[in-house]
Design an enzyme around this catalytic site. Structure first.
Site, PDB file in Angstrom:
ATOM      1  N   LYS A 170       0.876  -1.184   0.000  1.00  0.00           N
ATOM      2  CA  LYS A 170       0.000   0.000   0.000  1.00  0.00           C
ATOM      3  C   LYS A 170       0.903   1.221   0.000  1.00  0.00           C
ATOM      4  CE  LYS A 170      -4.243  -1.661   2.046  1.00  0.00           C
ATOM      5  NZ  LYS A 170      -3.919  -3.064   1.701  1.00  0.00           N
ATOM      6  N   ASP A 197      -1.268  -2.173  -4.173  1.00  0.00           N
ATOM      7  CA  ASP A 197      -2.677  -2.213  -3.777  1.00  0.00           C
ATOM      8  C   ASP A 197      -3.328  -0.883  -4.144  1.00  0.00           C
ATOM      9  OD1 ASP A 197      -2.506  -4.717  -2.648  1.00  0.00           O
ATOM     10  OD2 ASP A 197      -2.524  -4.043  -0.570  1.00  0.00           O
ATOM     11  N   MET A 198      -4.654  -0.895  -4.315  1.00  0.00           N
ATOM     12  CA  MET A 198      -5.354   0.364  -4.566  1.00  0.00           C
ATOM     13  C   MET A 198      -6.163   0.725  -3.318  1.00  0.00           C
ATOM     14  SD  MET A 198      -5.564   2.784  -6.719  1.00  0.00           S
ATOM     15  CE  MET A 198      -5.268   2.362  -8.431  1.00  0.00           C
ATOM     16  N   GLN A 212     -10.431  -1.140  -9.314  1.00  0.00           N
ATOM     17  CA  GLN A 212     -11.643  -1.478  -8.544  1.00  0.00           C
ATOM     18  C   GLN A 212     -12.890  -1.230  -9.404  1.00  0.00           C
ATOM     19  OE1 GLN A 212     -10.209   1.661  -6.215  1.00  0.00           O
ATOM     20  NE2 GLN A 212      -9.843   0.466  -4.365  1.00  0.00           N
ATOM     21  N   ARG A 245      -4.641  -6.526 -11.184  1.00  0.00           N
ATOM     22  CA  ARG A 245      -5.572  -7.231 -10.291  1.00  0.00           C
ATOM     23  C   ARG A 245      -6.901  -6.480 -10.364  1.00  0.00           C
ATOM     24  NH1 ARG A 245      -4.138  -6.447  -4.318  1.00  0.00           N
ATOM     25  NH2 ARG A 245      -2.466  -7.915  -4.768  1.00  0.00           N
ATOM     26  N   LYS A 294     -13.525  -5.708  -6.714  1.00  0.00           N
ATOM     27  CA  LYS A 294     -14.719  -4.846  -6.690  1.00  0.00           C
ATOM     28  C   LYS A 294     -14.414  -3.518  -6.007  1.00  0.00           C
ATOM     29  CE  LYS A 294     -18.077  -8.611  -6.733  1.00  0.00           C
ATOM     30  NZ  LYS A 294     -19.285  -9.202  -6.125  1.00  0.00           N
ATOM     31  N   THR A 318     -11.562 -12.146  -6.701  1.00  0.00           N
ATOM     32  CA  THR A 318     -12.942 -12.173  -6.224  1.00  0.00           C
ATOM     33  C   THR A 318     -13.242 -13.535  -5.610  1.00  0.00           C
ATOM     34  OG1 THR A 318     -15.263 -11.840  -6.851  1.00  0.00           O
ATOM     35  CG2 THR A 318     -13.886 -12.949  -8.474  1.00  0.00           C
ATOM     36  N   HIS A 319     -14.262 -13.551  -4.721  1.00  0.00           N
ATOM     37  CA  HIS A 319     -14.746 -14.828  -4.183  1.00  0.00           C
ATOM     38  C   HIS A 319     -16.127 -15.131  -4.752  1.00  0.00           C
ATOM     39  CE1 HIS A 319     -12.279 -12.669  -1.161  1.00  0.00           C
ATOM     40  NE2 HIS A 319     -11.586 -13.768  -1.299  1.00  0.00           N
ATOM     41  N   ARG A 369     -12.550  -3.765   6.883  1.00  0.00           N
ATOM     42  CA  ARG A 369     -13.013  -3.910   5.491  1.00  0.00           C
ATOM     43  C   ARG A 369     -13.555  -5.317   5.239  1.00  0.00           C
ATOM     44  NH1 ARG A 369      -8.599  -0.537   4.801  1.00  0.00           N
ATOM     45  NH2 ARG A 369      -7.180  -2.189   4.161  1.00  0.00           N
ATOM     46  N   ARG A 370     -12.937  -6.319   5.882  1.00  0.00           N
ATOM     47  CA  ARG A 370     -13.443  -7.696   5.703  1.00  0.00           C
ATOM     48  C   ARG A 370     -14.812  -7.843   6.364  1.00  0.00           C
ATOM     49  NH1 ARG A 370      -9.446  -6.997   3.244  1.00  0.00           N
ATOM     50  NH2 ARG A 370     -11.099  -6.423   1.842  1.00  0.00           N
TER      51      ARG A 370
HETATM   52  C1  LIG Z   1      -6.558 -10.925  -3.670  1.00  0.00           C
HETATM   53  C2  LIG Z   1      -7.388  -9.720  -3.336  1.00  0.00           C
HETATM   54  C3  LIG Z   1      -6.796  -8.485  -3.277  1.00  0.00           C
HETATM   55  C4  LIG Z   1      -7.549  -7.337  -3.022  1.00  0.00           C
HETATM   56  N1  LIG Z   1      -6.966  -6.095  -3.076  1.00  0.00           N
HETATM   57  C5  LIG Z   1      -7.734  -5.005  -2.944  1.00  0.00           C
HETATM   58  C6  LIG Z   1      -7.205  -3.699  -3.140  1.00  0.00           C
HETATM   59  O1  LIG Z   1      -6.013  -3.497  -3.420  1.00  0.00           O
HETATM   60  N2  LIG Z   1      -8.047  -2.641  -2.999  1.00  0.00           N
HETATM   61  C7  LIG Z   1      -9.379  -2.794  -2.690  1.00  0.00           C
HETATM   62  O2  LIG Z   1     -10.098  -1.794  -2.598  1.00  0.00           O
HETATM   63  N3  LIG Z   1      -9.898  -4.018  -2.477  1.00  0.00           N
HETATM   64  C8  LIG Z   1      -9.118  -5.116  -2.604  1.00  0.00           C
HETATM   65  N4  LIG Z   1      -9.681  -6.357  -2.420  1.00  0.00           N
HETATM   66  C9  LIG Z   1     -11.029  -6.491  -1.819  1.00  0.00           C
HETATM   67  C10 LIG Z   1     -12.129  -6.457  -2.866  1.00  0.00           C
HETATM   68  O3  LIG Z   1     -12.214  -5.166  -3.418  1.00  0.00           O
HETATM   69  C11 LIG Z   1     -13.485  -6.837  -2.254  1.00  0.00           C
HETATM   70  O4  LIG Z   1     -13.793  -5.946  -1.223  1.00  0.00           O
HETATM   71  C12 LIG Z   1     -13.538  -8.246  -1.704  1.00  0.00           C
HETATM   72  O5  LIG Z   1     -12.824  -9.144  -2.482  1.00  0.00           O
HETATM   73  C13 LIG Z   1     -14.993  -8.725  -1.645  1.00  0.00           C
HETATM   74  O6  LIG Z   1     -15.551  -8.777  -2.921  1.00  0.00           O
HETATM   75  P1  LIG Z   1     -15.837 -10.141  -3.710  1.00  0.00           P
HETATM   76  O7  LIG Z   1     -15.498  -9.898  -5.143  1.00  0.00           O
HETATM   77  O8  LIG Z   1     -15.076 -11.236  -3.094  1.00  0.00           O
HETATM   78  O9  LIG Z   1     -17.375 -10.362  -3.655  1.00  0.00           O
HETATM   79  P2  LIG Z   1     -18.544  -9.952  -2.638  1.00  0.00           P
HETATM   80  O10 LIG Z   1     -19.403  -8.974  -3.355  1.00  0.00           O
HETATM   81  O11 LIG Z   1     -18.024  -9.610  -1.278  1.00  0.00           O
HETATM   82  O12 LIG Z   1     -19.281 -11.322  -2.529  1.00  0.00           O
HETATM   83  C14 LIG Z   1     -19.952 -11.866  -3.681  1.00  0.00           C
HETATM   84  C15 LIG Z   1     -20.292 -13.313  -3.435  1.00  0.00           C
HETATM   85  O13 LIG Z   1     -19.094 -14.076  -3.260  1.00  0.00           O
HETATM   86  C16 LIG Z   1     -19.305 -15.137  -2.317  1.00  0.00           C
HETATM   87  N5  LIG Z   1     -18.421 -14.918  -1.156  1.00  0.00           N
HETATM   88  C17 LIG Z   1     -17.782 -13.793  -0.817  1.00  0.00           C
HETATM   89  N6  LIG Z   1     -17.055 -13.977   0.308  1.00  0.00           N
HETATM   90  C18 LIG Z   1     -17.276 -15.253   0.683  1.00  0.00           C
HETATM   91  C19 LIG Z   1     -16.840 -16.060   1.771  1.00  0.00           C
HETATM   92  N7  LIG Z   1     -16.041 -15.565   2.720  1.00  0.00           N
HETATM   93  N8  LIG Z   1     -17.267 -17.328   1.825  1.00  0.00           N
HETATM   94  C20 LIG Z   1     -18.096 -17.826   0.897  1.00  0.00           C
HETATM   95  N9  LIG Z   1     -18.560 -17.116  -0.157  1.00  0.00           N
HETATM   96  C21 LIG Z   1     -18.158 -15.855  -0.260  1.00  0.00           C
HETATM   97  C22 LIG Z   1     -20.750 -15.049  -1.907  1.00  0.00           C
HETATM   98  O14 LIG Z   1     -21.499 -15.856  -2.764  1.00  0.00           O
HETATM   99  C23 LIG Z   1     -21.079 -13.576  -2.163  1.00  0.00           C
HETATM  100  O15 LIG Z   1     -22.461 -13.339  -2.360  1.00  0.00           O
HETATM  101  C24 LIG Z   1      -8.942  -7.498  -2.738  1.00  0.00           C
HETATM  102  C25 LIG Z   1      -9.549  -8.734  -2.808  1.00  0.00           C
HETATM  103  C26 LIG Z   1      -8.800  -9.848  -3.112  1.00  0.00           C
HETATM  104  C27 LIG Z   1      -9.487 -11.160  -3.226  1.00  0.00           C
END
Ligand SMILES: Cc1cc2nc3c(=O)[nH]c(=O)nc-3n(C[C@H](O)[C@H](O)[C@H](O)COP(=O)(O)OP(=O)(O)OC[C@H]3O[C@@H](n4cnc5c(N)ncnc54)[C@H](O)[C@@H]3O)c2cc1C
Length: 306
Positions: free
Chosen positions: A98, A132-133, A161, A182, A185, A224-225, A286-287
């Site tokens: 960061k 990171d952003m 993002q 990367r 969202k 993303t997850h 944030r998590r």
């Molecule tokens: C490797 C990595 C690096 C990142 N770096 C940055 C960064 O530099 N800057 C930044 O602003 N953000 C960063 N993020 C965070 C990102 O912006 C999101 O806030 C975060 O990933 C949650 O979004 P999502 O795409 O996982 O989906 P979400 O909208 O949170 O979830 C969508 C769906 O995914 C599934 N899901 C999500 N979490 C879970 C879980 N724990 N268990 C089971 N199912 C789940 C569910 O079905 C959910 O409805 C990063 C994320 C990752 C994975």
């Protein structure tokens, strides 16, 4: 609503002191953070590598106003990269940084110099750095620094993002050969002027950005997850004729490990973002903000202790 409340609490000093000081917090933190020290980070990278997963290690810390602290953070990264190389964990392990932790908010030129030192150390270690952003007020500065660093270190990666209205254009600008992007969202509370507020709009933007990156010549890193976006990424990669190691999935430490393993078994590259260090508060908030289940996990842990 819950998301904005938690993100607002994240900026509140009183809440921060109460949460950070509560003994239970450490227990909750250990689900999302590898540990406080460098040994913990190296151990996590090794364990992931044994499972066929790559890693991006993030030394926790942000919004540094003290330049001595920025120098200390830089030294931690350099020491970490040396350890990773000595233990043959590179190139599978890289680092995420960061810029606000190395002085971006105080003096951009100072932060660029520190970032250069980390990039040079990564090169010596045979691996890469991803910037990171953070919140939207830093996007221009971060992309400017990225461009500057890429002159000497072309493998430096960016994060974009999809919740930001500008991101589709930023993706188009970063589709060149060797460009590591990367796509996530976005994790901060952003105003309507700059960011989509509706989750569906954020997802649609994600898919538009993903298309641009997959069609380009760079290395898309799909962070993303979200099961729908994970599936769309694989489908688009096939549509654009991408070979498996020309792009990757990324997920956070402690999140959907079974899915990480499933993707590995399908032949995909999966990189896990591994935070470590003592400054876990902003990261944890944030998590919690992005997933109600994480909040109930936190509250359950507090209740059991009570
Ligand atoms: C490797 C990595 C690096 C990142 N770096 C940055 C960064 O530099 N800057 C930044 O602003 N953000 C960063 N993020 C965070 C990102 O912006 C999101 O806030 C975060 O990933 C949650 O979004 P999502 O795409 O996982 O989906 P979400 O909208 O949170 O979830 C969508 C769906 O995914 C599934 N899901 C999500 N979490 C879970 C879980 N724990 N268990 C089971 N199912 C789940 C569910 O079905 C959910 O409805 C990063 C994320 C990752 C994975």
């Amino acid at each position: 609503m819950l998301r904005s409340l938690i993100l607002a609490a994240a900026g509140n000093e009183t809440v921060k002191r109460a949460v950070a000081g509560a003994p239970i917090s450490r227990e909750v933190v250990s689900r999302f953070v590898a540990g406080e020290g460098m040994d913990d980070a190296v151990r996590a990278a090794r364990e992931l590598s044994e499972q066929g997963l790559s890693a991006s290690l993030d030394h926790l810390g942000e919004h540094t106003t003290d330049l001595a602290q920025a120098i200390a953070a830089t030294e931690t990264y350099i020491g970490l990269l040396e350890r990773l190389a000595a233990e043959h964990l590179t190139p599978a392990a890289e680092v995420s940084i960061k810029l606000s932790a190395i002085g971006q908010g105080v003096d951009e030129d100072f932060a660029v110099e520190r970032a250069r030192e980390v990039c040079a150390a990564a090169e010596r270690a045979g691996t890469t750095v991803t910037l990171d952003m953070e919140d939207h007020t830093t996007t221009d500065s971060t992309l400017r620094i990225l461009e500057d660093l890429r002159t000497d270190h072309p493998s430096v990666g960016a994060v974009l993002q999809s919740y930001l209205r500008r991101t589709e254009a930023d993706c188009e600008a970063l589709t060149g050969l060797g460009s590591r992007v990367r796509l996530c969202k976005g994790a901060y509370a952003e105003p309507d002027e700059v960011a989509y507020q509706d989750k569906h709009d954020v997802d649609l933007s994600y898919v538009r950005c993903l298309n641009a990156l997959m069609a380009g010549k760079g290395r898309p890193m799909i962070a993303t997850h979200d099961p729908r976006l994970i599936a769309i990424a694989a489908e688009r990669a096939a549509r654009y004729g991408r070979v498996p190691d020309s792009w990757e999935y990324q997920m956070l430490y402690g999140t959907r490990p079974t899915e990480q393993q499933r993707l590995i078994e399908l032949g995909h590259t999966v990189r896990v973002y591994v935070p470590f260090g003592q400054e876990w508060y902003g990261y944890l908030m944030r998590r919690l903000a992005e997933r109600p289940a994480n909040v109930s996990f936190f509250l359950r842990a507090v209740a059991t202790k009570g």
